[in-house]
Design an enzyme around this catalytic site. Structure first.
Site, PDB file in Angstrom:
ATOM      1  N   ASN A   9       0.820  -1.283  -0.201  1.00  0.00           N
ATOM      2  CA  ASN A   9       0.004   0.036  -0.139  1.00  0.00           C
ATOM      3  C   ASN A   9       0.839   1.270   0.047  1.00  0.00           C
ATOM      4  OD1 ASN A   9      -1.445   2.227   1.008  1.00  0.00           O
ATOM      5  ND2 ASN A   9      -3.042   0.907   1.613  1.00  0.00           N
ATOM      6  N   ASP A  11       0.117   4.444   0.062  1.00  0.00           N
ATOM      7  CA  ASP A  11      -0.556   5.852   0.349  1.00  0.00           C
ATOM      8  C   ASP A  11       0.106   6.568   1.014  1.00  0.00           C
ATOM      9  OD1 ASP A  11      -3.240   4.649  -0.611  1.00  0.00           O
ATOM     10  OD2 ASP A  11      -3.774   4.109   1.287  1.00  0.00           O
ATOM     11  N   HIS A  12       1.018   6.258   1.676  1.00  0.00           N
ATOM     12  CA  HIS A  12       1.684   7.100   2.816  1.00  0.00           C
ATOM     13  C   HIS A  12       3.038   7.992   2.181  1.00  0.00           C
ATOM     14  CE1 HIS A  12      -1.441   7.054   5.396  1.00  0.00           C
ATOM     15  NE2 HIS A  12      -1.311   5.588   5.736  1.00  0.00           N
ATOM     16  N   ARG A  20       3.867  18.680   1.735  1.00  0.00           N
ATOM     17  CA  ARG A  20       4.399  19.960   1.005  1.00  0.00           C
ATOM     18  C   ARG A  20       3.806  20.465  -0.137  1.00  0.00           C
ATOM     19  NH1 ARG A  20       9.761  21.683   2.739  1.00  0.00           N
ATOM     20  NH2 ARG A  20       9.410  21.386   5.227  1.00  0.00           N
ATOM     21  N   HIS A  45      -5.525   3.597  -1.688  1.00  0.00           N
ATOM     22  CA  HIS A  45      -6.757   4.237  -1.325  1.00  0.00           C
ATOM     23  C   HIS A  45      -6.995   5.676  -1.746  1.00  0.00           C
ATOM     24  CE1 HIS A  45      -9.848   4.361   2.760  1.00  0.00           C
ATOM     25  NE2 HIS A  45     -10.176   4.831   1.522  1.00  0.00           N
ATOM     26  N   ARG A  47      -9.255   8.461  -0.846  1.00  0.00           N
ATOM     27  CA  ARG A  47     -10.239   8.830  -0.161  1.00  0.00           C
ATOM     28  C   ARG A  47     -11.140   9.986  -0.567  1.00  0.00           C
ATOM     29  NH1 ARG A  47      -8.969   6.717   5.631  1.00  0.00           N
ATOM     30  NH2 ARG A  47     -10.571   8.132   6.150  1.00  0.00           N
ATOM     31  N   ARG A  51      -6.880  12.825   0.920  1.00  0.00           N
ATOM     32  CA  ARG A  51      -5.624  13.460   1.898  1.00  0.00           C
ATOM     33  C   ARG A  51      -4.554  12.772   1.422  1.00  0.00           C
ATOM     34  NH1 ARG A  51      -7.493  10.098   7.529  1.00  0.00           N
ATOM     35  NH2 ARG A  51      -9.637  11.245   7.056  1.00  0.00           N
ATOM     36  N   HIS A  52      -4.566  11.574   0.755  1.00  0.00           N
ATOM     37  CA  HIS A  52      -3.083  10.894   0.233  1.00  0.00           C
ATOM     38  C   HIS A  52      -3.127  11.034  -1.178  1.00  0.00           C
ATOM     39  CE1 HIS A  52      -5.102   7.593   1.554  1.00  0.00           C
ATOM     40  NE2 HIS A  52      -4.941   7.500   2.816  1.00  0.00           N
ATOM     41  N   GLU A  72      -8.747   0.529  -3.425  1.00  0.00           N
ATOM     42  CA  GLU A  72      -9.498   0.626  -1.924  1.00  0.00           C
ATOM     43  C   GLU A  72     -10.568   2.090  -2.090  1.00  0.00           C
ATOM     44  OE1 GLU A  72      -7.806   1.041   1.740  1.00  0.00           O
ATOM     45  OE2 GLU A  72      -6.552  -0.725   1.112  1.00  0.00           O
ATOM     46  N   THR A 102      -7.279   6.752  10.254  1.00  0.00           N
ATOM     47  CA  THR A 102      -7.194   5.662   9.222  1.00  0.00           C
ATOM     48  C   THR A 102      -8.398   4.875   9.319  1.00  0.00           C
ATOM     49  OG1 THR A 102      -5.616   3.726   8.928  1.00  0.00           O
ATOM     50  CG2 THR A 102      -5.752   4.056  10.973  1.00  0.00           C
ATOM     51  N   THR A 103      -8.264   3.856   8.252  1.00  0.00           N
ATOM     52  CA  THR A 103      -9.751   2.989   8.423  1.00  0.00           C
ATOM     53  C   THR A 103      -9.960   2.308   9.633  1.00  0.00           C
ATOM     54  OG1 THR A 103      -9.203   2.979   6.096  1.00  0.00           O
ATOM     55  CG2 THR A 103     -10.940   1.475   6.872  1.00  0.00           C
ATOM     56  N   GLU A 153     -11.290  -9.163   3.144  1.00  0.00           N
ATOM     57  CA  GLU A 153     -10.066  -8.864   3.696  1.00  0.00           C
ATOM     58  C   GLU A 153     -10.481  -8.480   5.148  1.00  0.00           C
ATOM     59  OE1 GLU A 153      -7.186  -6.231   1.711  1.00  0.00           O
ATOM     60  OE2 GLU A 153      -6.409  -5.503   3.406  1.00  0.00           O
ATOM     61  N   HIS A 196      -3.806  -4.396   7.713  1.00  0.00           N
ATOM     62  CA  HIS A 196      -3.957  -3.018   8.458  1.00  0.00           C
ATOM     63  C   HIS A 196      -3.071  -2.888   9.703  1.00  0.00           C
ATOM     64  CE1 HIS A 196      -5.431   0.733  10.050  1.00  0.00           C
ATOM     65  NE2 HIS A 196      -6.054   1.085   8.965  1.00  0.00           N
ATOM     66  N   GLY A 197      -2.141  -2.476   9.547  1.00  0.00           N
ATOM     67  CA  GLY A 197      -1.284  -2.052  11.032  1.00  0.00           C
ATOM     68  C   GLY A 197      -0.284  -3.348  11.238  1.00  0.00           C
ATOM     69  N   GLY A 218       1.251  -1.235   4.362  1.00  0.00           N
ATOM     70  CA  GLY A 218       1.372  -0.174   4.013  1.00  0.00           C
ATOM     71  C   GLY A 218       2.195   0.644   4.761  1.00  0.00           C
ATOM     72  N   HIS A 219       1.541   1.165   5.904  1.00  0.00           N
ATOM     73  CA  HIS A 219       2.147   2.180   6.770  1.00  0.00           C
ATOM     74  C   HIS A 219       3.614   1.761   7.414  1.00  0.00           C
ATOM     75  CE1 HIS A 219       2.794   4.597  10.586  1.00  0.00           C
ATOM     76  NE2 HIS A 219       2.303   5.701   9.793  1.00  0.00           N
TER      77      HIS A 219
END
Ligand code: PXP
Length: 247
Positions: A9, A11-12, A20, A45, A47, A51-52, A72, A102-103, A153, A196-197, A218-219
């Protein structure tokens, strides 16, 4: 046991870029690097608040990727239109709240069964594999099956949070729930993914579930890549996944 797929993932990478407002770091470049390092898929994802990941990122990912894109999205008309325009390999329907960081939880499928069945039908007809992001809860899994999803998932967040807080009793309860629900989903003919996580410390017990075919991470991976680079960060995750699978 079949090999476990790793979906990365990105996204981040976009979160850092958007801090920036310019063009760097580019999430599409990260996705291509991940692909070169053996990612089996890329997850992004889009959103509602962008936001990302932004719309142009999805356009560019669809153009650039050779591995499947797992798109997503929330169950909204706007996202359905975007998905139908791109027809990604997979769509993962997630709950989305504006104020969340986050989700946070899984999708409430059982309560929204009719609307969701209606919502996913055109996505399936367009050839997308429809995945539903849910908690390890029998009612939700049975509802996901009834509405015609091909994949679920499992939300690993509660398990990972309990581990991070040192609450090992809750962690193990969450793990057992996921183990049972992965087996139930598989017995209904659903393909099982999880995510997730997840971190190096939490990935192995989930990777060891024989029914789980794919992890989406991802994160932690993007954070870890600051220190070791994306490819070595992924290689370590892959090593742990393979080790768990072989054990
Ligand atoms: N799977 C789903 C459905 C998600 O919503 C997310 C987070 O966007 C992930 C996997 C990846 O979670 P994390 O970034 O915590 O690894």
């Amino acid at each position: 046991m079949s090999k476990l797929r790793l979906g990365v993932n990105i996204d981040h990478v976009a979160t850092v870029r958007n801090a920036r407002g310019g063009d760097t770091p580019d999430p599409v470049r990260a996705a291509k690097l991940a692909e070169d390092a053996g990612a089996d898929g890329i997850t992004a994802h889009l959103r509602e608040d962008r936001r990302h990941i932004g719309d142009a990122d999805i356009d560019a990912l669809m153009e650039a990727l050779t591995v499947p894109l797992n798109f997503e999205m929330a169950a909204t008309d706007e996202m359905q239109k975007i998905a139908l325009r791109h027809k990604p390999h997979a769509v993962c329907i997630v709950p989305e709240k504006r104020e969340e960081r986050t989700t946070e939880g899984g999708l409430e499928v059982a309560r929204e069964e009719n609307q969701l069945a209606h919502f996913i039908a055109p996505l399936r007809d367009a050839g997308c594999r429809v995945s539903i992001f849910i908690a390890a809860d029998q009612r939700q899994i049975e509802a996901a099956h009834r509405i015609g999803a091909q994949v679920i998932e499992l939300h690993t967040g509660a398990y990972c949070d309990a581990h991070a807080e040192g609450d090992f009793k809750t962690r193990d309860i969450e793990l057992e729930k996921m183990r049972d629900m992965a087996a139930l989903a598989h017995s209904l003919g659903l393909e099982v993914h999880a995510g997730h996580g997840l971190t190096y410390d939490t990935v192995k017990p989930v990777a060891a579930f024989p029914e789980v075919m794919e992890l989406n991470i991802g994160h932690f991976l993007i954070g870890e890549s600051i220190f070791r680079g994306l490819q070595p960060a992924m290689a370590e995750m892959r090593r742990l996944m393979d080790e768990a699978r072989e054990a």
